[in-house]
Scaffold this motif. Structure first.
Motif, mmCIF file in Angstrom:
data_model
loop_
_atom_site.group_PDB
_atom_site.id
_atom_site.type_symbol
_atom_site.label_atom_id
_atom_site.label_comp_id
_atom_site.label_asym_id
_atom_site.label_seq_id
_atom_site.Cartn_x
_atom_site.Cartn_y
_atom_site.Cartn_z
ATOM 1 N N LEU A 88 -5.571 6.352 -0.428
ATOM 2 C CA LEU A 88 -4.109 6.086 0.200
ATOM 3 C C LEU A 88 -3.257 5.382 -0.618
ATOM 4 O O LEU A 88 -2.074 5.402 -0.814
ATOM 5 C CB LEU A 88 -4.500 5.593 1.630
ATOM 6 C CG LEU A 88 -3.372 5.878 2.917
ATOM 7 C CD1 LEU A 88 -3.209 7.363 2.986
ATOM 8 C CD2 LEU A 88 -3.752 5.086 3.933
ATOM 9 N N ILE A 146 -3.756 9.018 10.327
ATOM 10 C CA ILE A 146 -2.918 9.196 9.109
ATOM 11 C C ILE A 146 -2.282 10.329 9.555
ATOM 12 O O ILE A 146 -2.711 11.450 9.333
ATOM 13 C CB ILE A 146 -3.635 9.346 7.777
ATOM 14 C CG1 ILE A 146 -4.462 7.959 7.458
ATOM 15 C CG2 ILE A 146 -2.888 9.768 6.539
ATOM 16 C CD1 ILE A 146 -5.682 8.349 6.414
ATOM 17 N N ASP A 163 1.442 12.893 0.721
ATOM 18 C CA ASP A 163 1.279 12.931 -1.012
ATOM 19 C C ASP A 163 2.126 13.826 -1.507
ATOM 20 O O ASP A 163 2.279 13.996 -3.123
ATOM 21 C CB ASP A 163 -0.102 13.830 -1.140
ATOM 22 C CG ASP A 163 -0.328 15.208 -0.727
ATOM 23 O OD1 ASP A 163 0.921 15.552 -0.332
ATOM 24 O OD2 ASP A 163 -1.256 15.664 0.005
ATOM 25 N N TYR A 173 2.083 7.912 -0.524
ATOM 26 C CA TYR A 173 3.423 7.333 -0.500
ATOM 27 C C TYR A 173 3.731 7.298 1.097
ATOM 28 O O TYR A 173 3.365 7.789 2.053
ATOM 29 C CB TYR A 173 4.497 8.423 -0.834
ATOM 30 C CG TYR A 173 4.536 8.766 -2.248
ATOM 31 C CD1 TYR A 173 4.574 7.760 -3.420
ATOM 32 C CD2 TYR A 173 3.888 10.116 -2.625
ATOM 33 C CE1 TYR A 173 4.903 8.261 -4.677
ATOM 34 C CE2 TYR A 173 4.049 10.490 -3.878
ATOM 35 C CZ TYR A 173 4.451 9.724 -4.838
ATOM 36 O OH TYR A 173 4.314 10.274 -6.249
ATOM 37 N N THR A 174 4.090 5.995 1.163
ATOM 38 C CA THR A 174 4.498 5.488 2.701
ATOM 39 C C THR A 174 5.989 6.237 3.030
ATOM 40 O O THR A 174 6.505 6.775 2.159
ATOM 41 C CB THR A 174 4.745 3.949 2.832
ATOM 42 O OG1 THR A 174 5.857 3.617 2.145
ATOM 43 C CG2 THR A 174 3.541 3.275 2.429
ATOM 44 N N ASN A 220 4.307 1.565 7.895
ATOM 45 C CA ASN A 220 3.214 2.710 7.617
ATOM 46 C C ASN A 220 2.918 3.689 8.722
ATOM 47 O O ASN A 220 1.825 3.774 8.973
ATOM 48 C CB ASN A 220 2.113 1.482 7.555
ATOM 49 C CG ASN A 220 2.207 0.447 6.515
ATOM 50 O OD1 ASN A 220 2.360 -0.560 7.040
ATOM 51 N ND2 ASN A 220 2.366 0.624 5.373
ATOM 52 N N TYR A 274 2.268 8.752 5.766
ATOM 53 C CA TYR A 274 1.746 8.674 4.552
ATOM 54 C C TYR A 274 1.595 10.013 4.182
ATOM 55 O O TYR A 274 1.725 11.224 5.004
ATOM 56 C CB TYR A 274 0.243 8.347 4.562
ATOM 57 C CG TYR A 274 0.243 6.888 4.845
ATOM 58 C CD1 TYR A 274 0.230 5.974 3.723
ATOM 59 C CD2 TYR A 274 -0.242 6.426 5.890
ATOM 60 C CE1 TYR A 274 0.039 4.337 3.842
ATOM 61 C CE2 TYR A 274 -0.376 4.934 6.015
ATOM 62 C CZ TYR A 274 -0.145 4.016 5.148
ATOM 63 O OH TYR A 274 -0.393 2.831 5.452
ATOM 64 N N LYS A 322 0.875 -1.269 -0.004
ATOM 65 C CA LYS A 322 -0.038 0.051 -0.067
ATOM 66 C C LYS A 322 0.841 1.188 -0.050
ATOM 67 O O LYS A 322 1.889 1.523 0.732
ATOM 68 C CB LYS A 322 -1.002 0.043 1.282
ATOM 69 C CG LYS A 322 -1.637 1.180 1.231
ATOM 70 C CD LYS A 322 -2.565 1.290 2.684
ATOM 71 C CE LYS A 322 -3.753 0.215 2.634
ATOM 72 N NZ LYS A 322 -4.982 0.722 1.478
ATOM 73 N N ALA A 323 0.758 2.141 -0.755
ATOM 74 C CA ALA A 323 1.270 3.525 -1.118
ATOM 75 C C ALA A 323 2.786 3.208 -1.387
ATOM 76 O O ALA A 323 3.715 4.013 -0.994
ATOM 77 C CB ALA A 323 1.100 4.310 0.163
ATOM 78 N N SER A 378 1.664 12.849 8.507
ATOM 79 C CA SER A 378 2.654 12.960 7.456
ATOM 80 C C SER A 378 4.015 13.263 8.373
ATOM 81 O O SER A 378 4.082 13.408 9.409
ATOM 82 C CB SER A 378 2.631 14.070 6.679
ATOM 83 O OG SER A 378 2.621 15.327 7.315
#
Length: 571
Positions: free
Chosen positions: A437, A516, A469, A441-442, A464, A467, A279-280, A518
């Motif tokens: 998601l 979530i 963008d 990007y992880t 994880n 996350y 994922k991501a 960043s």
């Protein structure tokens, strides 16, 4: 990598001794000088002899070999030069000898070495040839497909030295030993590991389709095959299936590859896969092999999406050093971790369809290759390698999202003579548009209990944990060499430091069971690795530790540490 005894500053590291003086028929003097590392130095050094001719005080001959054996192998070289047309010293002969220890075991206490001897001769030297860049190829070394099928007549015509009886008997003995010890099968096995597939008849069997592991699927067993050049040089066709014992699910896929133009490496690739992917995650137009530890990260990936992907791509090489792939794909992603996407929890879904058109490229200026009868191996480049991806999401072919993704990676490996090898990698990405998601990007973490070190990832960051963008990451490693040596025991020390920063715009459509966040405050970590604490042949095992600090450090100091095993393949 060894420090050249005639490089700038080498007199501070090497001990030189005038052993003898010779005189040539042309009236020149030749000084024979031995060299070896000074006793108080612990760098990877060479020992040998230099023959210095007073005609221009040029090297007439050089003999070199490592001060100590490394991984049960010793390589020695001798290179001779000649003064061509009374103008220029030029290489004339290169003799190479490789000694492998403990190759054959005769009894409990008796083992035999294998010695490989190579001799290269340069003839018909032209100091002022008329050449252009088109006359040169990226292939530095090429072994012709029929090299092992040449007749005795061919070899007698091209042999610089006669074939003595001892040589003939040696060939017969080596051939007998090879058959008795099944050496060809063993070498084929090593080659299969390096290239990731096992050749058998007209098929290649990818090893990672037979057995693989990651924290999401657990152990994955299956079978995959692709036809090879023995069937056709124009097309390859194959497929695979596998079963993960942790997620208890089957995966399968198929490929058809058409070679359009061999010289430009132009290929048309049709593929279908019903599988899983991180994922991501992100990837570039590169093949991770045993020369990098980056591939170890895949073993600890724990959060994956189910995917159903149809893809058509066209890849080619242009301008000598530019590899490019253009593709169109239709992808269905299904989240497996409780994440969904929608304006509210009630109407959110965990299944998304993407239609993408994109381009990937790799630019490696002056990259050289070795071409064998079966495979092509990169010999690297001294210049930065640039990777890039541009992807456009379309509302076509059931695609539900419009967006653009930009990703760039720059990697450089260079050597600082007084320290050692330096590796620097910069990676960045940006998503323009609102997407689930799965297409963000992880943080590209690599921390799950006590695991293997993987370069170009964050060793102390939880999987994880972040996350983004848009993000930017720096991965830095500095090899320091060995601070001490006890016979053949010489562990190598490496300093590492990584930095990452990213941001994610608020999007109320993200419906996640986990928070979530960043890494907008900047993530920092540093560590030290000790490679080759244990070593056997080409494999070195070591240990390392990383520490995270800054805004994302934990209150408890012990929680900021991450401990690693290191596994390096020294080819």
């Amino acid at each position: 990598m060894y420090i050249n005894p005639i490089s700038k500053g080498s007199t501070n590291r090497y001990f030189f001794l005038l052993e003898d003086t010779l005189y040539t028929t042309s009236g020149d003097t030749v000084f024979i000088i031995s060299y070896r590392p000074k006793k108080d130095k612990t760098f990877d050094g060479l020992k040998g002899f230099l023959h210095i001719n007073t005609n221009g005080y040029a090297i007439q001959s050089v003999v070199a070999e490592p001060l100590e054996k490394d991984f049960g192998m010793m390589v020695s070289i001798k290179q001779n030069y000649e003064f061509v047309n009374n103008q220029q010293w030029f290489p004339k002969e290169l003799h190479t000898e490789i000694i492998f220890d403990n190759v054959l075991k005769a009894s409990q206490n008796i083992t035999y070495q294998m010695v490989a001897v190579g001799r290269s001769y340069i003839t018909d030297i032209n100091l002022n040839p008329t050449l252009s860049s088109k006359d040169f190829s990226q292939v530095e070394v090429k072994i012709l497909p029929d090299a092992n099928e040449k007749t005795d007549v061919y070899w007698n015509e091209n042999r610089s030295e006669p074939l003595y009886k001892k040589d003939s008997l040696t060939y017969v003995l080596i051939d007998s030993i090879s058959k008795a010890e099944n050496l060809e099968s063993k070498l084929a096995g090593y080659e299969a590991i390096i290239n990731g597939s096992i050749p058998y008849g007209i098929f290649n069997f990818p090893i990672n389709k037979i057995v693989d592991y990651n924290n999401y699927e657990g152990w994955r067993l299956g079978l995959g095959l692709m036809t090879n050049k023995k069937l056709s040089r124009v097309f390859e066709i194959g497929g695979y299936f596998g079963y993960g014992f942790n997620d208890k699910d089957f995966k399968y896929g198929a490929d058809l590859i058409l070679t359009i133009h061999k010289k430009s490496e132009s290929k048309l690739h049709f593929s279908y896969s019903n599988d899983v992917t991180e994922k991501a995650g992100y990837s570039f137009f590169e093949k991770l092999d045993l020369t990098t530890t980056e591939l170890y990260r895949k073993f600890i990936i724990s959060n994956m999406d189910k995917v159903d992907i149809q893809k058509l791509s066209y890849s080619f090489r242009a301008f000598n050093y530019l590899n490019t792939k253009i593709y169109f794909s239709n992808e269905i992603f299904e989240s497996t971790d409780g994440y969904s996407y929608g304006t509210s929890v009630d109407n959110a879904v965990n299944r998304f369809t993407f239609s993408e058109i994109g381009i990937q490229f790799k630019y490696a200026y002056h990259e050289k290759f070795m071409q064998t009868q079966k495979y092509s191996y990169s010999m690297g480049t001294d210049y930065p390698v640039i990777y890039g991806n541009i992807t456009r999401g379309l509302n076509l072919y059931n695609g539900e999202f419009e967006y653009t993704k930009y990703e760039l990676k720059l990697s450089q490996t260079f050597r600082i003579k007084t320290l050692g090898k330096t590796k620097l990698t910069l990676v960045g990405g940006l998503v323009d548009g609102e997407v689930p998601l799965s297409k963000l990007y992880t943080g590209h973490a690599n921390n799950h209990s006590f695991d293997l070190d993987a370069e170009n990832s964050f060793a102390a960051m939880q999987m994880n944990e972040f996350y983004n963008d848009r993000f930017f990451s720096i991965f830095f490693r500095q090899e320091l060499g060995s601070f001490f040596r006890i016979k053949n025991y010489a562990p190598k020390f490496i300093l590492a430091s990584n930095f990452g920063i990213g941001e994610i715009d608020f999007n109320p459509k993200h419906q996640s069971l986990e928070t979530i966040q960043s890494m907008n405050k900047g993530y920092y970590e540093s560590g030290i690795l000790i490679n080759n604490i244990l070593k056997q042949q080409f494999i070195g095992i070591g240990f390392g530790a990383f520490y995270r600090y800054g805004s994302y450090s934990y209150l408890k100091t012990a929680d900021n540490f991450a401990y690693k095993f290191t596994c390096t393949i020294n080819l």
